[in-house]
Each structure stands twice: as structure tokens, then as C-alpha cells.
Scaffold this active site. Structure first.
Site, PDB file in Angstrom:
ATOM      1  CE  LYS A 260      26.676 -20.906  40.102  1.00 18.95           C
ATOM      2  NZ  LYS A 260      26.022 -21.710  39.070  1.00 18.95           N
TER       3      LYS A 260
ATOM      4  NE  ARG B 183      18.555 -27.896  42.596  1.00 22.80           N
ATOM      5  CZ  ARG B 183      19.446 -26.934  42.333  1.00 22.80           C
ATOM      6  NH1 ARG B 183      20.671 -27.020  42.824  1.00 22.80           N
ATOM      7  NH2 ARG B 183      19.129 -25.897  41.597  1.00 22.80           N
TER       8      ARG B 183
ATOM      9  NE  ARG C 213      18.027 -24.250  37.441  1.00 18.33           N
ATOM     10  CZ  ARG C 213      18.749 -25.272  37.898  1.00 18.33           C
ATOM     11  NH1 ARG C 213      18.344 -26.504  37.687  1.00 18.33           N
ATOM     12  NH2 ARG C 213      19.838 -25.052  38.576  1.00 18.33           N
TER      13      ARG C 213
ATOM     14  NE  ARG D 116      20.508 -18.010  39.480  1.00 16.42           N
ATOM     15  CZ  ARG D 116      20.904 -19.015  40.250  1.00 16.42           C
ATOM     16  NH1 ARG D 116      21.457 -18.798  41.406  1.00 16.42           N
ATOM     17  NH2 ARG D 116      20.733 -20.239  39.829  1.00 16.42           N
TER      18      ARG D 116
ATOM     19  NE  ARG E  39      22.593 -29.884  40.418  1.00 17.38           N
ATOM     20  CZ  ARG E  39      22.846 -28.595  40.159  1.00 17.38           C
ATOM     21  NH1 ARG E  39      24.010 -28.070  40.461  1.00 17.38           N
ATOM     22  NH2 ARG E  39      21.922 -27.860  39.583  1.00 17.38           N
TER      23      ARG E  39
END
Ligand code: AMP
Length: 213
Positions: free
Chosen positions: A13, A160, A171, A88, A127
Site C-alpha cells: 500500500k 521497523r 498485526r 483501520r 522491508r
């Protein structure tokens, strides 16, 4: 142009949002980026946000909604905006609808990008994010020219804390239980499109553009 991008963490996204925002010249409103930008601030909101994010949990709705509504009232949001990571859950979706309907507005497009859980988990694990400008890389699929250094601003790339394995599981669990139900909420609205995000960055972008057109 008012666009929402919905989808699981790691589906791409953020990468797509940055591209669309540039293309349509509208602000990219990423609530995750907004919270991360506060991390070094010594405020109550920053402390609460950081604690929730590092546990892989959602930041409380009242704080998130207030931050978003304030952002929408800035002058650059008059020409449109693109949400990445908001809303969300149903409470946030309704808060956004209430705000927009009070202004006599509705969303133009709700783009739901999805991919298999194995692929998402691999994308999150690899990532890397620029500490200075937030640009997103991947150790295999989108390598920077110089290892550990952002191509755009020469900032330091880091992983992160909430992209580490235990937090990612939490998550994804929250996404499944709390965020995925908003797909039903938006599914029957005009402008809703489901997009397969399992291809590479270019392929997903093409599908998104087809949907918008
Ligand atoms: P993201 O960058 O979108 O993956 O978001 C990273 C983290 O920020 C999430 O796991 C949440 O802890 C927090 N966050 C981002 N957006 C929201 C939101 N709309 N509501 C609550 N928490 C959020």
C-alpha cells in the site's frame, strides 16, 4: 480525487500510495507515517502511539480520528487526498464518513489490495525504511543502490521494530479480526475495487490504474 487504500500490512500500500499521490498531486496521508514521525517527540500522544505500535496494536480510535480530521482540514487536502492505513476499523470508517458527509463529500475510490499471507510475511520481513524520508525498500525486490542508504535522500535504512516477527504476527491477527471487516463496509459502495497485489510493484500499479480509470 479522494482515495482509500485498504489491505494487509506489507501488501504494498505504501509504495503504491506514494506513486498515486505524486501522479494525482494529492497528499499521501499515512497514519502509520504520521505516528512514526512523532516517535522522537516528547508528547503524550507520541508516547501512547509508540507503545501501541511497538506492541503491534492499533493506536486508540479517538486519538487517530482526531489526528486525521485535523490533517484533512489543512489547505492541501482541499484538492483531494489518499489514505494509506486509515480507516483501520469500522469506528474509523464511520468517523471518516461522518466528517465527509458534513462537508457534502464522499470518497471517489476505495482500493482493496490483497495477497497471500506467505507473500506478505516475506515482504514485511525484508522491508527496510528510510529513517529520514520514509521511502520503502526491500532486501530482495527493491534494493537501494548503496546497501543501507536511501537512494532519494541518503538517509539510513532501518527495519521497523513492528516489522519483526512476533509483532508482525500480532498485526496480521489484528488485520484479520478488526480491519478486514471494513471490506464488507465498503464493498457495496461506488468506487470499490479489489486488486490482486501478488505481482511486482509495476504489475500492481497497472492494476490500480486500470481500476481508477
Ligand atoms: P502502518 O505504517 O500503516 O503499517 O502502521 C503501523 C502501525 O501504526 C500500526 O500497526 C498501528 O499500530 C499504527 N496505526 C497506523 N494507522 C493506524 C490507524 N488508522 N489506527 C490505529 N493505529 C494505526
Amino acid at each position: 480525487m479522494k482515495i482509500i487504500l485498504i489491505g494487509p500490512p506489507g501488501v504494498g500500500k505504501g509504495t503504491e500510495a506514494k506513486r498515486l499521490a505524486t501522479l494525482f498531486d494529492i497528499p499521501h496521508i499515512s497514519t502509520g507515517d504520521m505516528f512514526r514521525a512523532m516517535f522522537d517527540e516528547d508528547t503524550e500522544l507520541a508516547k501512547i502511539a509508540k507503545a501501541h505500535i511497538n506492541r503491534g496494536e492499533l493506536v486508540p480510535d479517538d486519538l487517530t480520528n482526531a489526528m486525521v480530521i485535523e490533517r484533512l482540514q489543512e489547505p492541501d487536502a482541499k484538492k483531494g487526498f489518499l489514505f494509506d492505513g486509515y480507516p483501520r476499523n469500522i469506528v474509523q470508517a464511520k468517523a471518516l464518513d461522518d466528517f465527509l458527509s458534513n462537508q457534502g463529500e464522499t470518497m471517489d475510490a476505495v482500493l482493496y489490495i490483497d495477497a497471500d499471507i506467505e507473500l506478505i510475511t516475506e515482504r514485511i520481513a525484508g522491508r527496510r525504511v528510510c529513517k529520514s524520508c520514509g521511502a520503502v525498500y526491500h532486501v530482495n525486490y527493491k534494493k537501494p543502490k548503496v546497501d543501507g542508504v536511501c537512494d532519494q535522500c541518503q538517509g539510513v535504512l532501518y527495519q521497523r521494530k513492528d516489522d519483526m516477527e512476533a509483532t508482525v504476527r500480532r498485526r496480521l491477527h489484528i488485520y484479520h479480526d478488526v480491519t478486514a471487516p471494513i471490506i464488507d463496509y465498503y464493498k457495496h459502495q461506488q468506487g470499490f475495487h479489489a486488486i490482486d497485489g501478488s505481482g511486482n510493484i509495476e504489475e500492481t500499479h497497472q492494476k490500480v490504474m486500470d481500476a481508477i480509470q
